[in-house]
Design a protein around this motif. Structure first.
Motif, short mmCIF file in Angstrom:
data_model
loop_
_atom_site.label_atom_id
_atom_site.label_comp_id
_atom_site.label_asym_id
_atom_site.label_seq_id
_atom_site.Cartn_x
_atom_site.Cartn_y
_atom_site.Cartn_z
N ASP A 182 0.52 2.41 3.87
CA ASP A 182 1.39 3.48 3.39
C ASP A 182 1.75 2.42 2.12
N ASN A 198 5.26 -1.10 1.11
CA ASN A 198 5.11 0.28 1.83
C ASN A 198 6.21 1.00 1.23
N SER A 199 6.52 2.28 2.23
CA SER A 199 7.78 3.57 1.41
C SER A 199 8.65 2.13 2.04
N LYS A 250 2.36 1.43 -1.64
CA LYS A 250 3.97 2.26 -1.78
C LYS A 250 3.97 1.97 -3.90
N SER A 251 3.99 0.60 -4.12
CA SER A 251 3.93 -0.16 -4.87
C SER A 251 3.07 -1.76 -5.34
#
Lengths: 444, 234
Positions: B112, B135-136, B114-115
């Motif tokens: 997961d 993660n998200s 995300k950034s």
């Protein structure tokens, strides 16, 4: 010089080695260990089984909660025990616990909900294991009781705030009345005075949060256990021998004796043949228990799998306190006094000098305290006449009937002429010296 | 009498040897497979790795070695699996006694991802970058494999305060050396920009703006750090 060197060398080596040992951090190893929550005769106790122990001991025909975890294990040299670093790693091992008898799987156990119920509160030794829906129900019951208590506390604070306001108003009014010259009788003051709200009491029982464990309940025998993972494989290092045992004798009477002059050093007198010796002025607090006799090794290992014990020896285990009796103190069969079971509180003496007083606990005098212990108090003074003393336990409901196995003899040891005993202790040494000198003279 | 004693001693020794030999033979009937089990790139422990062989399995979280005992000699496929790693399989022949097979697990993905968030800290060797994977849910990712990644960045002088600034001269541009810090909890991926590659006078408290791009098998991730200390802290 050579002598000095030969002495200094091992000493310095010993010092070097020991200091090196201090500096070493314990080496941690990842291991599969079993966590235990097992019945010990009076309640449930925990413990963990490291890889170094190949056998788990359980009491027969009782529910015992077992779980398998991966954790880090290290050896702690100070206590000579393996310890688990649960904070660093604690991962449950999933699968089915298989119980084998003579090589055949007799049970495949899945994890079940379970909780511990302490009917007399968290600190009491008595606990009951509840499983499945009953465990959930019991915990819900406890949660409701706690919520009710918190609500009662919140109401109490509100009532307390109101009470304080009323009290201020009452003081103001009485002041005004006094200033106006009106004399108030104590009854009138009592009538006018607001009533202080009663602080709510927390739930008297405690229930642990339900958790999932393997519930093992087996008849007496020797078994093997292992964990079968979800993919059907046997989990490495999960195999253990399981010894399920029971008591050899039941229903004995044992005593825990709390000496008044060192109350934390409790002693036990479990064998009726044992004599209780008391020296000088002494106050003893007797705590009678129903007791069962277990194999020493099995029971010690049940309490802590890393304990030691001998398989050929037996030990009494206090199961339940005996309360519905009177302690009868007799001298040569004649009654001296009957003692009632009472709660006591150990009060520390304030100030720089260390010490304490054991006082009778009275709830109305100490509402915010709990009794330290309960027991039958017996004052043994050196002025007591010479003779055979004994204690018995008389059933409260059946006067004159004594509890079987509850008799113990008490001997009063006099201290006044004890100094004359010291020379006798060096008598063997004197004989040795005389023999040694005699032989030396003869050989010359 | 003395001769009798000697006979007894010899008989005792012979029995002891026989018992010992029998026990060792019994033990020798099975094989033991052991070895390292590590992340292929970082050589770090693989959390939750499950190793399966001949109906036996073992699971490890922090250990870099494994051991499976009581394996009958023969040919098997040794399998290992762990979350976010590719499955490992190797055909082996287990002989009696000890067999050493090392397992190198290849990372599959960072779960997961995300950034990224980059933090910097001046060190003796240069400016150290901590790359935290997010993660998200906006939470830092804790357990993940080491993946082949590369980092590049551009460092500018910061003119103004952290609240109000403009970009000044570019003082560094190029790839940043990455390394794996096994002891770190969140930021296991770290990078370093050596002082000699930064074109700035290190005297006085100066700050910079760092723009980084992390190239991963799961895509490129960018972040900007506007409080890069361009001086060595005492």
């Amino acid at each position: 010089m050579r002598k000095i060197i030969s002495l200094a060398l091992p000493v310095s080596l010993l010092f070097f080695l020991s200091s090196a040992g201090w500096a070493q951090a314990p080496k941690m190893r990842e291991q599969l260990v079993y966590g235990l929550n097992v019945f010990n005769g009076r309640g449930y106790g925990g413990g963990f089984v490291p890889q170094s122990e190949d056998t788990i001991y359980l009491i027969a025909e009782k529910d015992n909660a077992i779980s398998a975890h991966m954790t880090l294990v290290y050896f702690w040299p100070i206590t000579a025990r393996y310890m688990a670093a649960w904070q660093t790693l604690n991962e449950e091992v999933e699968g089915t616990l298989e119980v084998l008898k003579e090589g055949k799987v007799i049970k495949s156990l899945k994890k079940r909900d379970n909780c511990l119920y302490y009917p007399e509160g968290y600190w009491s030794e008595t606990s009951i294991l509840y499983t499945d829906e009953e465990a959930i129900k019991k915990f819900e019951e406890y949660k409701k009781a706690v919520e009710k208590f918190y609500k009662a506390v919140s109401d109490y604070y509100k009532k307390m705030a109101e009470y304080k306001k009323k009290l201020d108003k009452f003081l103001e009014e009485t002041k005004k009345l006094r200033e106006a010259g009106k004399k108030l009788s104590p009854e009138e003051v009592e009538k006018m005075m607001p009533k202080e709200p009663k602080e709510p009491e927390p739930p008297g029982f405690y229930v642990t949060e339900p958790r999932k464990d393997y519930i093992v309940n087996l008849p007496v025998g020797t078994y093997r256990i292992r964990i079968r993972a979800e993919d059907g494989t046997i989990v490495q290092d999960s195999e253990k021998k399981l010894v399920v045992f029971t008591s050899r004798r039941r229903g004995g009477v044992g005593y825990e004796i709390i000496p008044g002059n060192r109350w934390t050093r409790r002693e036990s007198c479990d064998d009726p043949a044992r004599i209780i010796y008391a020296a000088g002025k002494n106050t003893l607090y007797f705590r009678p228990f129903h007791q069962d006799e277990y194999n020493e090794l099995y029971y010690n290992k049940l309490e802590d799998p890393q304990n030691f014990g001998r398989e050929e020896r037996w030990r009494w285990v206090h199961i339940k306190p005996i309360k519905d009796v009177l302690l009868v103190f007799l001298k040569e069969g004649k009654l001296i006094k009957k003692v009632e079971n009472l709660p006591y509180y150990v009060k520390q003496i304030p100030g720089p000098e260390l010490g304490y007083n054991i006082i009778e606990y009275k709830k109305e005098e100490m509402p915010d305290r709990r009794p330290t212990f309960e027991g039958y108090k017996l004052d043994l003074s050196p002025e007591l006449a010479k003779g055979r003393y004994e204690i018995k336990l008389e059933k409260k409901l059946e006067k004159g009937k004594f509890l079987e196995g509850g008799t113990r003899q008490i001997r009063l040891v006099r201290k006044e002429n004890s100094k004359y005993l010291y020379p006798f202790s060096i008598f063997p040494l004197v004989v040795g010296i005389v023999v040694f000198i005699g032989r030396r003279i003869k050989t010359r | 009498m003395r001769r009798k004693g000697i006979v007894y001693v010899i008989a005792g020794v012979v029995i002891a040897i026989c018992v010992g030999a029998f026990v060792s033979l019994q033990r020798g009937e099975y094989g033991e497979v052991s070895g390292k089990v590590v992340d292929e790139l970082s050589k770090d422990a693989v959390r939750g790795v499950r190793i399966v062989l001949d109906g036996k399995s073992t699971i490890h979280y922090m250990s870099k070695s494994y051991r499976l005992t009581g394996i009958k000699p023969g040919s098997y496929t040794l399998k290992a699996s762990a979350p976010n790693y590719y499955e490992f399989a190797k055909d082996i022949y287990v002989k009696r006694g000890k067999n050493v097979v090392d397992i190198f697990m290849k990372g599959k993905e960072i779960p997961d991802l995300k950034s990224i968030i980059v933090f910097t800290e001046p060190k003796d060797e240069g400016i150290e970058l901590e790359i935290r994977l997010v993660n998200s849910k906006g939470e830092g990712i804790v357990n993940y494999p080491c993946l082949p990644m590369s980092l590049e960045g551009r460092l500018f002088m910061r003119i103004g305060t952290q609240e109000k600034y403009i970009k000044g001269d570019k003082i560094f541009e190029g790839p940043i050396k990455l390394f794996w810090d096994a002891k770190a909890y969140l930021a296991k991926n770290k990078g370093i920009i050596p002082w000699e590659k930064i074109n700035v006078d290190k005297r006085g408290e100066k700050y910079g703006i760092l723009e980084v791009t992390l190239h991963t098998p799961q895509g490129d991730f960018k972040d900007v750090c506007d409080d890069v200390k361009l001086f060595k802290e005492k």
